[in-house]
Design an enzyme around this catalytic site. Structure first.
Site, PDB file in Angstrom:
ATOM      1  N   ASP A 219       0.915  16.892  20.149  1.00  0.00           N
ATOM      2  CA  ASP A 219       1.354  17.882  20.628  1.00  0.00           C
ATOM      3  C   ASP A 219       1.863  18.993  19.682  1.00  0.00           C
ATOM      4  O   ASP A 219       1.206  19.196  18.499  1.00  0.00           O
ATOM      5  CB  ASP A 219       2.370  17.625  21.699  1.00  0.00           C
ATOM      6  CG  ASP A 219       1.978  16.871  22.850  1.00  0.00           C
ATOM      7  OD1 ASP A 219       0.435  16.611  22.770  1.00  0.00           O
ATOM      8  OD2 ASP A 219       2.707  16.404  23.844  1.00  0.00           O
TER       9      ASP A 219
ATOM     10  N   HIS B  20      -9.006  11.550   2.008  1.00  0.00           N
ATOM     11  CA  HIS B  20      -8.073  10.092   2.114  1.00  0.00           C
ATOM     12  C   HIS B  20      -6.787  10.384   2.642  1.00  0.00           C
ATOM     13  O   HIS B  20      -6.005   9.424   2.736  1.00  0.00           O
ATOM     14  CB  HIS B  20      -8.037   9.971   0.536  1.00  0.00           C
ATOM     15  CG  HIS B  20      -7.353   8.473   0.129  1.00  0.00           C
ATOM     16  ND1 HIS B  20      -6.073   8.311  -0.281  1.00  0.00           N
ATOM     17  CD2 HIS B  20      -7.824   7.406   0.314  1.00  0.00           C
ATOM     18  CE1 HIS B  20      -6.033   7.092  -0.305  1.00  0.00           C
ATOM     19  NE2 HIS B  20      -6.913   6.339  -0.001  1.00  0.00           N
TER      20      HIS B  20
ATOM     21  N   LYS C 107       3.262   4.330  -0.965  1.00  0.00           N
ATOM     22  CA  LYS C 107       3.216   5.331  -2.135  1.00  0.00           C
ATOM     23  C   LYS C 107       4.819   5.961  -2.022  1.00  0.00           C
ATOM     24  O   LYS C 107       5.084   6.938  -1.213  1.00  0.00           O
ATOM     25  CB  LYS C 107       2.326   6.477  -2.315  1.00  0.00           C
ATOM     26  CG  LYS C 107       0.972   5.785  -2.224  1.00  0.00           C
ATOM     27  CD  LYS C 107       0.169   5.383  -1.209  1.00  0.00           C
ATOM     28  CE  LYS C 107      -1.332   4.645  -1.420  1.00  0.00           C
ATOM     29  NZ  LYS C 107      -1.959   4.206  -0.324  1.00  0.00           N
TER      30      LYS C 107
ATOM     31  N   HIS D   6       0.744  -1.246   0.090  1.00  0.00           N
ATOM     32  CA  HIS D   6       0.026  -0.071  -0.356  1.00  0.00           C
ATOM     33  C   HIS D   6       0.917   1.424   0.033  1.00  0.00           C
ATOM     34  O   HIS D   6       0.332   2.708   0.235  1.00  0.00           O
ATOM     35  CB  HIS D   6      -0.772  -0.088   1.307  1.00  0.00           C
ATOM     36  CG  HIS D   6      -2.074   0.905   1.089  1.00  0.00           C
ATOM     37  ND1 HIS D   6      -2.312   1.912   2.187  1.00  0.00           N
ATOM     38  CD2 HIS D   6      -3.122   1.052   0.404  1.00  0.00           C
ATOM     39  CE1 HIS D   6      -3.229   2.672   1.954  1.00  0.00           C
ATOM     40  NE2 HIS D   6      -3.861   2.141   0.734  1.00  0.00           N
TER      41      HIS D   6
ATOM     42  N   LYS E 138      -3.596  10.587   5.481  1.00  0.00           N
ATOM     43  CA  LYS E 138      -3.357   9.936   6.759  1.00  0.00           C
ATOM     44  C   LYS E 138      -2.103  10.780   7.398  1.00  0.00           C
ATOM     45  O   LYS E 138      -0.990  10.934   7.095  1.00  0.00           O
ATOM     46  CB  LYS E 138      -2.598   8.452   6.261  1.00  0.00           C
ATOM     47  CG  LYS E 138      -3.605   7.584   5.226  1.00  0.00           C
ATOM     48  CD  LYS E 138      -3.364   7.773   3.893  1.00  0.00           C
ATOM     49  CE  LYS E 138      -3.913   6.807   2.841  1.00  0.00           C
ATOM     50  NZ  LYS E 138      -5.142   6.567   3.152  1.00  0.00           N
TER      51      LYS E 138
ATOM     52  N   ASP F  38      17.023  10.710  -7.695  1.00  0.00           N
ATOM     53  CA  ASP F  38      18.581  10.982  -7.430  1.00  0.00           C
ATOM     54  C   ASP F  38      19.053  11.253  -6.051  1.00  0.00           C
ATOM     55  O   ASP F  38      20.067  11.497  -5.732  1.00  0.00           O
ATOM     56  CB  ASP F  38      18.914  12.308  -8.227  1.00  0.00           C
ATOM     57  CG  ASP F  38      18.807  12.389  -9.834  1.00  0.00           C
ATOM     58  OD1 ASP F  38      18.729  11.313 -10.134  1.00  0.00           O
ATOM     59  OD2 ASP F  38      18.644  13.402 -10.427  1.00  0.00           O
TER      60      ASP F  38
END
Length: 483
Positions: A408, A401, A224, A222, A403, A229
């Site tokens: 704090d 969508h 991404k 899952h 995450k 370089d």
């Protein structure tokens, strides 16, 4: 008529026998007791509805898979890790803030990667900003590009991405492209063939190296990741598809977040890709890391970063424990955004205890659904959270969508992990945690803008829901361990 009834009765009996057999298999092989109970009860009670889904979702333990993957990872980390790890990790000081120091100490041991100074991180809010930055980085690549996505679509964005990679490959840039075989199940062969013909080294990530098992929907990659370089890397929630640019009503506009990382932490992100690439191909990608200058706070590259990869082959349940430790470390606030609120008991308990000790706990979830069962289960967890003082917000403009975790005023994490069992135990994920007051302030401003476009829910919504709706929510939550 008697002949037909006899056949129907035989089929029903056979279904229940197979259901009992599958239930026994689930009890022996499911990783958690909650998941085993959910599968066993549903397979015995409703085999006609659950036998086929169990073939796709329930067979989560392949013989020797976790052991083989774990051994490979351990060998790579022992013998092929970036040399900068040894120098920079040994010189990195723990944050002066007590929360940061405790959190970093535990998470470095949990994730197996070092806490590195000398980075700069910026947020890329939504698909336009993300892919503009990614395309600009690819266009200026001199040596290599690495690409890894869960979903790759053959649509307008996918075509632009393909053309950009082929253009660099034709200029002599090495391009490595890894995509998940199930997440990108509808990617046509001609798309892959065109990239390979253009000089791109492209491979699917599959549970087994030798074939793609279409019946195995667990152990998905899952993550991404894009890196260019060894100088900058991109991590977050976006995949390659027009929906991530807001081109898929009724979920549009799509709300997601990526980050761009520069500095030594790029080597850690690339090494996560290297582990996945080696599993898929049994070859190491040729990635030359540029020399890293000493950290210079005046240059804007003084941030400390920790890359936390997680997956089903880990010795510990890394992803779940990451959330538990981050939540437990908070003293002032825990703000989380997630498309799916289906936590396991450990994470849910940590959230409730944080709220009970006076921490400002907020969770931002979508108001629109892309998966019906998960959405209904999320609603019940949201209503239960309110009783402990957790504040739940629903994002209004479109599908949420992203995450993101904010702890704090010191720590923020962005990556691919959702607050659900698939991310906790069944998928390979990556989170990048930055311990830096300035970046935490930037994430705070971003989330405050999201909260301003959201609606806070209360218990009255559950009380006013119809009896049928409440039953559906409770039934959906029964399946939460396997969602």
């Amino acid at each position: 008529m008697q002949f037909d009834l006899l056949h129907v009765g035989t089929l029903v009996a056979l279904a229940h026998i197979l259901g009992v057999v599958a239930a026994c298999h689930a009890i022996l092989n499911t990783r958690t007791s909650q998941g085993a109970i959910a599968w066993a009860v549903s397979l015995v009670a409703m085999p006609y509805l659950t036998l086929v889904p169990y073939l796709f979702l329930g067979r989560s333990k392949f013989a020797g898979y976790a052991d083989a993957r774990r051994v490979e990872n351990e060998l790579l980390r022992a013998h092929a890790h970036p040399p900068e790890w040894d120098r920079l990790a040994s010189s990195a000081e723990l944050p002066a803030h007590a929360l940061g120091g405790r959190l970093v100490h535990s998470l470095t041991r949990l994730g197996g990667m070092p806490f590195l100074p000398g980075n700069s991180v910026r947020t890329l809010v939504n698909g336009t900003a993300t892919f503009e930055a990614i395309f600009e980085a690819i266009e200026n690549a001199r040596h290599y590009v690495i690409v890894q996505f869960f979903i790759v679509r053959d649509d307008a964005l996918g075509e632009m991405f393909k053309d950009a990679l082929i253009a660099r490959a034709r200029q002599g840039v090495r391009v490595y492209f890894l995509y998940d075989s199930i997440g990108s199940f509808d990617l046509p062969h001609r798309y892959v063939a065109a990239l390979r013909a253009g000089g791109v080294d492209m491979h699917p990530f599959a549970t087994h190296r030798l074939f793609v098992n279409r019946l195995q929907l667990n152990f998905r990659n899952h993550r991404k990741i894009v890196s260019v370089d060894g100088e900058r890397a991109f991590v977050g929630g976006h995949n390659v598809g027009v929906e991530y640019l807001g081109g898929k009503p009724p979920l549009s506009p799509w709300r997601d977040t990526h980050i761009e990382v520069r500095g030594p932490a790029v080597a850690s992100i690339q090494f996560v890709f290297t582990e996945d690439w080696y599993w898929a191909t049994q070859q190491l990608p040729h990635l030359d890391l540029p020399p890293m200058p000493p950290p210079d706070p005046a240059s804007g590259r003084g941030m400390h970063c920790l890359v936390v990869p997680s997956g089903p082959a880990d010795k510990q349940e890394t992803c779940s424990l990451f959330f538990v430790e981050a939540i437990n470390a908070a003293r002032e606030r825990v703000w989380i955004t997630t498309p799916y609120l289906v936590p396991d008991e450990a994470v849910f308990s940590a959230l409730r205890l944080a709220a009970l000790r006076g921490v400002d706990v907020r969770i931002l979830i979508p108001s629109r659904r892309d998966h019906v069962v998960v959405f209904e289960a999320s609603k019940l967890y949201a209503y239960d959270s309110l009783r402990a003082g957790i504040r739940i917000f629903r994002y209004q403009p479109g599908f949420l969508h992203q995450k993101v975790v904010l702890i704090d005023s010191i720590a923020a994490a962005v990556g691919s992990a959702n607050l659900d069992n698939r991310s906790f135990r069944l998928n390979f994920e990556i989170m990048v945690m930055t311990v830096d007051h300035g970046f935490a302030k930037e994430v705070e401003a971003m989330l405050l803008a999201d909260f301003a476009q959201s609606r806070e829910i209360d218990r009255n919504e559950y009380r006013q829901a119809s009896a049928l709706r409440r039953v559906l929510m409770h039934v959906a939550r029964l399946f939460s361990p396997i969602l």
